[in-house]
Enzyme design. Structure first.
Site, short mmCIF file in Angstrom:
data_model
loop_
_atom_site.label_atom_id
_atom_site.label_comp_id
_atom_site.label_asym_id
_atom_site.label_seq_id
_atom_site.Cartn_x
_atom_site.Cartn_y
_atom_site.Cartn_z
N HIS A 198 0.83 -1.19 0.00
CA HIS A 198 0.00 0.00 0.00
C HIS A 198 0.88 1.25 0.00
O HIS A 198 2.05 1.19 0.36
CB HIS A 198 -0.85 0.07 1.28
CG HIS A 198 -1.59 -1.16 1.65
ND1 HIS A 198 -2.96 -1.24 1.60
CD2 HIS A 198 -1.16 -2.36 2.14
CE1 HIS A 198 -3.35 -2.43 2.01
NE2 HIS A 198 -2.28 -3.13 2.34
N TYR A 199 0.30 2.40 -0.32
CA TYR A 199 0.90 3.66 0.11
C TYR A 199 -0.01 4.27 1.17
O TYR A 199 -1.20 3.97 1.25
CB TYR A 199 1.16 4.63 -1.04
CG TYR A 199 0.00 5.21 -1.82
CD1 TYR A 199 -1.19 5.64 -1.22
CD2 TYR A 199 0.11 5.39 -3.20
CE1 TYR A 199 -2.21 6.21 -1.94
CE2 TYR A 199 -0.92 5.96 -3.93
CZ TYR A 199 -2.08 6.37 -3.29
OH TYR A 199 -3.10 6.93 -4.01
N GLU B 106 2.49 -0.88 4.61
CA GLU B 106 2.20 0.50 4.20
C GLU B 106 3.53 1.21 3.90
O GLU B 106 4.48 1.12 4.69
CB GLU B 106 1.46 1.25 5.31
CG GLU B 106 0.02 0.81 5.51
CD GLU B 106 -0.93 1.49 4.54
OE1 GLU B 106 -0.47 2.31 3.71
OE2 GLU B 106 -2.15 1.21 4.63
N HIS C 114 -2.55 -3.09 -3.36
CA HIS C 114 -3.88 -2.90 -2.80
C HIS C 114 -4.90 -2.73 -3.92
O HIS C 114 -6.03 -3.23 -3.84
CB HIS C 114 -3.86 -1.67 -1.88
CG HIS C 114 -5.03 -1.60 -0.94
ND1 HIS C 114 -5.29 -0.48 -0.17
CD2 HIS C 114 -6.01 -2.48 -0.65
CE1 HIS C 114 -6.37 -0.69 0.55
NE2 HIS C 114 -6.83 -1.89 0.28
N ASP D 245 -3.70 2.35 -4.72
CA ASP D 245 -2.33 2.31 -4.21
C ASP D 245 -1.69 0.94 -4.41
O ASP D 245 -2.40 -0.06 -4.50
CB ASP D 245 -2.31 2.72 -2.73
CG ASP D 245 -3.22 1.89 -1.85
OD1 ASP D 245 -4.39 1.73 -2.20
OD2 ASP D 245 -2.75 1.42 -0.79
#
Length: 256
Positions: free
Chosen positions: A34-35, A99, A141, A151
């Site tokens: 993810h970001y 993340e 994601h 993301d």
């Protein structure tokens, strides 16, 4: 702190309260990247540890390469939300979530710093080795939630990760003219496209109609595998790249 991978983390673990048990003893077989989509890493880390957010991840990787673990890998972090891959509709129960600090599309989608990507690669290699996660199950994601999530975005360097042994990747076919499939099209070519996307793992309904869901899935595919143009149009480049990805899957996997 039992169960935290403190021998790897470059910073002290920070415990998030947002987790639960994995369901039905489902084994970990996927890794989802993810970001954060927030202005700062500190703010993102605080949000992932706030009970008001109801979100978390197993790890966060800061722009300077610091890795912070927030949920034990044995627990179910709340990072994927409503999601799907290869028949599974609870990706949180079978995945590890990472993340990566980046403000995302709303923040101009800046490039990921080299030191950050180096840390992401090292962490991913550790995770996939520990859980025997196969390359084709290292996912974005956006792959598991097409349209709802975008993301880590089309500037994420999947090719660099693959060169380091993380993820499934082929060099995308160059964008060129020729026949394409787009919203509103119907018929056997659309059905074939949907079948290939579903075979790879996406949540693509096979109905021979290039509908909104098909467009969202094509965009998700492009965002990961054909990043130069993300428009939801299944042009020759997109379809050729998808063909080659399927052909590069381990024997038997692409026939399921």
């Amino acid at each position: 702190m039992t169960g935290f991978v403190v021998d790897y983390a470059l910073a002290e673990p920070r415990v998030s309260p947002n987790f639960g048990p994995r369901r039905d003893e489902v084994p970990v077989d996927s890794l989802i990247l993810h970001y954060t989509g927030m202005p700062s890493g500190e703010g993102a880390e605080a949000w992932l540890c706030d009970t008001a957010s109801s979100v978390s991840s197993h790890y966060i990787v800061h722009e300077d390469g610091r890795v912070v673990q927030m949920v034990r890998e044995t627990d179910r972090a709340w990072h994927a939300g409503q999601s799907f891959w290869r028949g599974c509709r609870d990706m949180n129960s079978c995945s590890i979530g990472i993340e990566i600090v980046n403000p995302g599309h709303d923040g101009g989608l800046p490039a990921f710093p080299d030191v950050q990507i180096e840390a992401v690669i090292a962490l991913c290699r550790d995770v996939v080795d520990r859980h025997a996660i196969t390359p084709e199950r290292v996912l974005a994601h956006s792959d598991v939630a097409p349209g709802r999530k975008v993301d880590p975005g089309e500037r994420f360097p999947w090719e660099e990760l693959a060169a380091a042994g993380v993820g499934h990747y082929v060099a995308p076919s160059s964008v060129q003219g020729g026949r394409f499939l787009a919203a509103g099209d119907r018929g056997e070519p659309v059905e074939a496209l949907q079948s290939m996307l579903a075979l790879y793992g996406y949540d693509a309904e096979i109905n021979a109609v290039f509908d909104d869901q098909t467009k969202r899935v094509v965009e998700a595919f492009q965002r990961h595998f054909r990043q130069v143009r993300v428009d939801g149009v299944a042009d020759r480049s997109t379809i050729e790249t998808l063909h080659r990805l399927l052909s590069a899957l381990p024997a038997g996997l692409a026939s399921r």
